[in-house]
Design an enzyme around this catalytic site. Structure first.
Site, mmCIF file in Angstrom:
data_model
loop_
_atom_site.group_PDB
_atom_site.id
_atom_site.type_symbol
_atom_site.label_atom_id
_atom_site.label_comp_id
_atom_site.label_asym_id
_atom_site.label_seq_id
_atom_site.Cartn_x
_atom_site.Cartn_y
_atom_site.Cartn_z
ATOM 1 N N SER A 12 0.831 -1.213 0.000
ATOM 2 C CA SER A 12 0.000 0.000 0.000
ATOM 3 C C SER A 12 0.866 1.264 0.000
ATOM 4 O O SER A 12 0.471 2.280 -0.585
ATOM 5 C CB SER A 12 -0.983 -0.006 1.173
ATOM 6 O OG SER A 12 -0.331 0.214 2.389
ATOM 7 N N ASN A 13 2.008 1.235 0.635
ATOM 8 C CA ASN A 13 2.899 2.406 0.584
ATOM 9 C C ASN A 13 3.465 2.594 -0.820
ATOM 10 O O ASN A 13 3.572 3.727 -1.308
ATOM 11 C CB ASN A 13 4.020 2.284 1.615
ATOM 12 C CG ASN A 13 3.569 2.737 2.987
ATOM 13 O OD1 ASN A 13 3.356 3.934 3.201
ATOM 14 N ND2 ASN A 13 3.381 1.803 3.896
ATOM 15 N N ARG A 64 22.990 -13.614 2.797
ATOM 16 C CA ARG A 64 22.395 -12.275 2.684
ATOM 17 C C ARG A 64 23.148 -11.403 1.669
ATOM 18 O O ARG A 64 22.553 -10.704 0.867
ATOM 19 C CB ARG A 64 22.444 -11.624 4.072
ATOM 20 C CG ARG A 64 21.414 -10.569 4.298
ATOM 21 C CD ARG A 64 21.439 -10.081 5.733
ATOM 22 N NE ARG A 64 20.873 -11.019 6.688
ATOM 23 C CZ ARG A 64 19.567 -11.226 6.861
ATOM 24 N NH1 ARG A 64 18.693 -10.561 6.153
ATOM 25 N NH2 ARG A 64 19.142 -12.086 7.758
ATOM 26 N N MET A 89 10.397 -6.789 4.244
ATOM 27 C CA MET A 89 10.561 -7.356 5.583
ATOM 28 C C MET A 89 11.786 -8.264 5.661
ATOM 29 O O MET A 89 11.712 -9.425 6.061
ATOM 30 C CB MET A 89 9.290 -8.112 5.983
ATOM 31 C CG MET A 89 8.039 -7.232 5.961
ATOM 32 S SD MET A 89 8.211 -5.660 6.842
ATOM 33 C CE MET A 89 7.759 -6.177 8.482
ATOM 34 N N ARG A 90 12.925 -7.712 5.263
ATOM 35 C CA ARG A 90 14.152 -8.474 5.319
ATOM 36 C C ARG A 90 15.288 -7.544 5.688
ATOM 37 O O ARG A 90 15.381 -6.434 5.152
ATOM 38 C CB ARG A 90 14.428 -9.060 3.937
ATOM 39 C CG ARG A 90 14.901 -10.453 3.988
ATOM 40 C CD ARG A 90 15.213 -11.047 2.675
ATOM 41 N NE ARG A 90 16.531 -11.664 2.768
ATOM 42 C CZ ARG A 90 16.812 -12.674 3.552
ATOM 43 N NH1 ARG A 90 15.898 -13.222 4.320
ATOM 44 N NH2 ARG A 90 18.048 -13.174 3.590
ATOM 45 N N LEU A 92 18.847 -5.953 5.670
ATOM 46 C CA LEU A 92 19.817 -5.780 4.588
ATOM 47 C C LEU A 92 21.231 -5.791 5.161
ATOM 48 O O LEU A 92 21.460 -5.335 6.287
ATOM 49 C CB LEU A 92 19.524 -4.470 3.860
ATOM 50 C CG LEU A 92 18.209 -4.514 3.057
ATOM 51 C CD1 LEU A 92 17.668 -3.118 2.799
ATOM 52 C CD2 LEU A 92 18.382 -5.283 1.758
ATOM 53 N N HIS A 108 8.616 3.164 8.767
ATOM 54 C CA HIS A 108 8.379 2.271 9.900
ATOM 55 C C HIS A 108 7.162 2.792 10.670
ATOM 56 O O HIS A 108 7.038 4.002 10.869
ATOM 57 C CB HIS A 108 9.622 2.246 10.796
ATOM 58 C CG HIS A 108 9.472 1.336 11.973
ATOM 59 N ND1 HIS A 108 9.563 -0.042 11.851
ATOM 60 C CD2 HIS A 108 9.208 1.589 13.271
ATOM 61 C CE1 HIS A 108 9.358 -0.587 13.039
ATOM 62 N NE2 HIS A 108 9.147 0.376 13.923
ATOM 63 N N ASP A 144 16.049 -0.324 11.879
ATOM 64 C CA ASP A 144 15.174 0.808 12.191
ATOM 65 C C ASP A 144 15.925 1.995 12.813
ATOM 66 O O ASP A 144 15.426 2.654 13.735
ATOM 67 C CB ASP A 144 14.004 0.358 13.101
ATOM 68 C CG ASP A 144 13.099 -0.658 12.400
ATOM 69 O OD1 ASP A 144 12.933 -0.549 11.179
ATOM 70 O OD2 ASP A 144 12.577 -1.561 13.073
HETATM 71 C C1 GAR Z 1 3.766 -0.669 6.717
HETATM 72 O O1 GAR Z 1 2.961 -0.403 7.829
HETATM 73 C C2 GAR Z 1 5.206 -0.317 7.011
HETATM 74 O O2 GAR Z 1 5.346 0.796 7.836
HETATM 75 C C3 GAR Z 1 5.677 -1.566 7.698
HETATM 76 O O3 GAR Z 1 5.082 -2.621 6.999
HETATM 77 C C4 GAR Z 1 3.852 -2.175 6.447
HETATM 78 C C5 GAR Z 1 3.857 -2.481 4.980
HETATM 79 O O4 GAR Z 1 2.614 -2.214 4.424
HETATM 80 N N1 GAR Z 1 7.102 -1.660 7.677
HETATM 81 C C6 GAR Z 1 7.831 -2.141 8.686
HETATM 82 O O5 GAR Z 1 7.346 -2.600 9.707
HETATM 83 C C7 GAR Z 1 9.326 -2.108 8.455
HETATM 84 N N2 GAR Z 1 10.029 -2.253 9.700
HETATM 85 P P1 GAR Z 1 2.454 -2.020 2.857
HETATM 86 O O6 GAR Z 1 3.084 -3.263 2.208
HETATM 87 O O7 GAR Z 1 0.982 -1.988 2.645
HETATM 88 O O8 GAR Z 1 3.154 -0.774 2.456
#
Ligand code: GAR
Length: 214
Positions: A12-13, A64, A89-90, A92, A108, A144
């Protein structure tokens, strides 16, 4: 400015950034979307927007560094100057973070440096904090962390659960991420030590107070 977006899930982002890019006045363009997860919903969204997608399953790589190297090759092949992590979600490698130092950003769902890591919404509610929010930051190797470009705060209501809070924060993520990418592409963002200065940007500035009645 050509941008690479790295995703693992919903996207979504990434979609918020693609939507911003649809405006011809927006100074960035998504040249490639890379996922470490085959079939991630984000890939279909990118394809619908006519953006090139690449899947690089991390499980196919011995370590990695080798996986990250492959990702760098794709980003460079697409001619990108900025790497945007959008629910990637990995972790780096240090090598990757150094290679893309000051050209790699993340979002985040907390007001960093509080609540790094996973399950942040549950942890915020359990801790009884009155505000949550989200942070766009340059990426440093430690998880983070890195210079903060923008944050948005949202109140946490007495009846919230992780899902209602996540939805409230996500709405703000979709506001500040495209904004931060825009500022970078416009050359407004300068890193000064651990802080970031943004020159000439327009955004609401305000103070928020929130508490919970006994
Ligand atoms: C979002 O809330 C983002 O902030 C979080 O994962 C979600 C992804 O949503 N990211 C983290 O937690 C990274 N540490 P999206 O795939 O709909 O953008």
């Amino acid at each position: 400015m050509k941008v690479a977006v790295l995703v693992s899930g919903r996207g979504s982002n990434m979609q918020a950034i693609l939507d911003a890019c649809a405006d011809s006045a927006y100074p960035a363009e998504v040249a490639v979307v890379i996922s470490n997860i085959a079939g991630a919903p984000a890939l279909e969204r990118a394809e619908n927007a006519g953006v090139k997608t690449v899947t690089i399953p991390h499980k196919d790589y011995p370590d990695r560094e080798t996986f990250d190297q492959r990702v760098t090759e794709e980003i460079e092949a697409a001619g990108c100057e900025l790497v945007v992590l959008a629910g990637f979600m990995r972790l780096l490698s240090e090598q990757f973070c150094e290679h893309w130092r000051d050209r790699l950003i993340n979002i985040h769902p907390s007001l960093l440096p509080s609540f790094k890591g996973l399950d942040v919404h549950e942890r915020m509610i359990a801790a009884g904090v009155r505000f949550g929010g989200c942070t766009v930051h340059y990426v440093r190797h430690e998880m983070d962390t890195g210079p903060i470009i923008a944050q948005a705060a949202v109140p946490i209501h007495p009846g919230d659960d992780a899902d209602t809070l996540a939805a409230r924060i996500l709405e703000q993520e979709h506001v500040i991420y495209p904004l931060a990418v825009k500022w970078i592409a416009e050359g407004r963002v300068r890193i000064s030590g651990e802080a970031v200065k943004v020159s000439g940007a327009r955004a609401p500035v305000g103070a928020l107070v929130n508490y919970q009645d006994a």
